[in-house]
Design an enzyme around this catalytic site. Structure first.
Site, PDB file in Angstrom:
ATOM      1  N   ASP A 186       0.868  -1.175   0.000  1.00  0.00           N
ATOM      2  CA  ASP A 186       0.000   0.000   0.000  1.00  0.00           C
ATOM      3  C   ASP A 186       0.906   1.226   0.000  1.00  0.00           C
ATOM      4  O   ASP A 186       1.453   1.613   1.036  1.00  0.00           O
ATOM      5  CB  ASP A 186      -0.902  -0.018   1.241  1.00  0.00           C
ATOM      6  CG  ASP A 186      -1.635   1.306   1.454  1.00  0.00           C
ATOM      7  OD1 ASP A 186      -1.901   1.993   0.453  1.00  0.00           O
ATOM      8  OD2 ASP A 186      -1.931   1.640   2.632  1.00  0.00           O
ATOM      9  N   GLY A 229       1.515   4.903  -0.045  1.00  0.00           N
ATOM     10  CA  GLY A 229       0.886   6.187   0.218  1.00  0.00           C
ATOM     11  C   GLY A 229       1.838   7.336  -0.036  1.00  0.00           C
ATOM     12  O   GLY A 229       3.018   7.147  -0.351  1.00  0.00           O
ATOM     13  N   ASP A 282      -6.552   3.709  -3.223  1.00  0.00           N
ATOM     14  CA  ASP A 282      -6.610   3.465  -1.783  1.00  0.00           C
ATOM     15  C   ASP A 282      -8.050   3.499  -1.278  1.00  0.00           C
ATOM     16  O   ASP A 282      -8.448   2.701  -0.425  1.00  0.00           O
ATOM     17  CB  ASP A 282      -5.749   4.473  -1.029  1.00  0.00           C
ATOM     18  CG  ASP A 282      -6.095   5.925  -1.352  1.00  0.00           C
ATOM     19  OD1 ASP A 282      -6.652   6.200  -2.427  1.00  0.00           O
ATOM     20  OD2 ASP A 282      -5.777   6.799  -0.518  1.00  0.00           O
ATOM     21  N   ARG A 283      -8.858   4.402  -1.843  1.00  0.00           N
ATOM     22  CA  ARG A 283     -10.254   4.511  -1.419  1.00  0.00           C
ATOM     23  C   ARG A 283     -11.054   3.276  -1.858  1.00  0.00           C
ATOM     24  O   ARG A 283     -11.896   2.764  -1.112  1.00  0.00           O
ATOM     25  CB  ARG A 283     -10.881   5.788  -1.987  1.00  0.00           C
ATOM     26  CG  ARG A 283     -10.172   7.050  -1.519  1.00  0.00           C
ATOM     27  CD  ARG A 283     -10.708   8.300  -2.203  1.00  0.00           C
ATOM     28  NE  ARG A 283     -12.006   8.693  -1.643  1.00  0.00           N
ATOM     29  CZ  ARG A 283     -12.766   9.652  -2.152  1.00  0.00           C
ATOM     30  NH1 ARG A 283     -12.391  10.277  -3.270  1.00  0.00           N
ATOM     31  NH2 ARG A 283     -13.923   9.976  -1.584  1.00  0.00           N
ATOM     32  N   THR A 291       1.858  29.153  22.219  1.00  0.00           N
ATOM     33  CA  THR A 291       1.619  29.035  20.782  1.00  0.00           C
ATOM     34  C   THR A 291       1.580  27.579  20.346  1.00  0.00           C
ATOM     35  O   THR A 291       0.732  27.176  19.542  1.00  0.00           O
ATOM     36  CB  THR A 291       2.716  29.788  20.009  1.00  0.00           C
ATOM     37  OG1 THR A 291       2.681  31.163  20.394  1.00  0.00           O
ATOM     38  CG2 THR A 291       2.510  29.676  18.507  1.00  0.00           C
TER      39      THR A 291
END
Length: 274
Positions: A6, A8, A109-110, A184
């Site tokens: 996979d 990415g 991937d979806r 911050t």
């Protein structure tokens, strides 16, 4: 054995399956500058460390949203595993009915996540992948992929704050525990993480209404989250039912089973030894 890649934008996850069950998985950085041999050496070390033999691998399947790395990984698998990989792309059997305006435009991937979720969980589904981008996908109980939403992921948002402002620092993605922050750094962490949680809740709420309208069903909708940041986001929202970190790799293993016979037949016809 099967090895699934996979690939990415940030990381590449590898899973090894034997008889349909995961044996182990590894994660490495996705780097377009790496050669096939560099990737091959990394994978070889993974196998050696886990007491596995690369010679045991019968097939390879790849899904990627990074086309520039595809050739390198395919070349690596051919050289180091002596296998021509199955690639999740247009024309591959998934078992889904893709309702997208342009089915070819849906990220692999979806689709892979949707295949796994539809196989593993009954009913209408919403799938959230919390990676470099945060994606939301709606899938019906009948296996119809309806579409979804794409948003900047937490890491992209954090990097943008750091790079596009003059005085804001780079921060770790950790929940500060409060929204009224006195520094911050904690203020940025609060905005990034709790803002993402709020986005997830809002989009899931909208998608549930639309999914119920489009299917005409009032049955419960299961919301599944995956990706490296899924556990963190789940801790602050009520809409996620299941965190499944192996969803994408399992989807690749499922797609492999749907396509392996056709793939092997094609390569026998081409005179390639399998």
């Amino acid at each position: 054995m099967l090895i699934a890649f996979d690939i990415g934008n940030t990381n590449t996850v590898l899973g090894v399956y034997r008889d349909g069950k995961m044996v182990t998985s590894w994660r490495m950085e996705t780097d377009a500058r790496k050669s096939a041999d560099e990737y091959g050496m990394l994978v070889s070390m993974f196998f050696s460390h886990s007491g596995l033999s690369m010679n045991e691998v019968d097939d390879v399947i790849i899904a990627t949203v990074v086309p520039s790395v595809m050739y390198t990984i395919r070349h690596m698998t051919k050289k180091y595993f002596k296998k021509d990989a199955i690639v999740v792309e247009s024309g591959i059997k998934t078992g889904l009915i893709v309702k997208y305006d342009n089915p070819k435009a849906v990220g692999s991937d979806r689709i892979v996540n949707a295949v796994a979720a539809h196989e593993k969980y009954p009913g209408n589904l919403i799938i959230i992948d919390l990676g470099t981008a945060t994606t939301f996908c709606a899938v019906t109980a009948k296996g119809e992929y309806l579409g979804g939403t794409i948003a900047p992921g937490l890491k992209i948002s954090s990097t943008a704050l750091f790079e596009m402002t003059a005085q804001l620092p780079k921060v770790e993605l950790e929940a500060p525990g409060h929204a009224i922050c006195r520094s911050t750094i904690s203020g940025m962490q609060s905005g990034l993480i709790y803002g993402h949680m709020g986005m997830v809740e809002f989009i899931v709420g909208m998608m549930k209404k639309e999914l119920a309208e489009q299917t005409g069903s009032d049955e419960p909708i299961t919301v599944i989250a995956t990706g490296g940041l899924s556990t963190m986001i789940q801790s602050g929202v009520k809409c996620i039912d299941v965190v499944d970190r192996e969803l994408t790799l399992d989807g690749l293993a499922i797609i492999y089973e749907k396509n392996k016979h056709h793939h092997r037949k094609n390569h026998k016809m081409c005179g390639e030894e399998r």
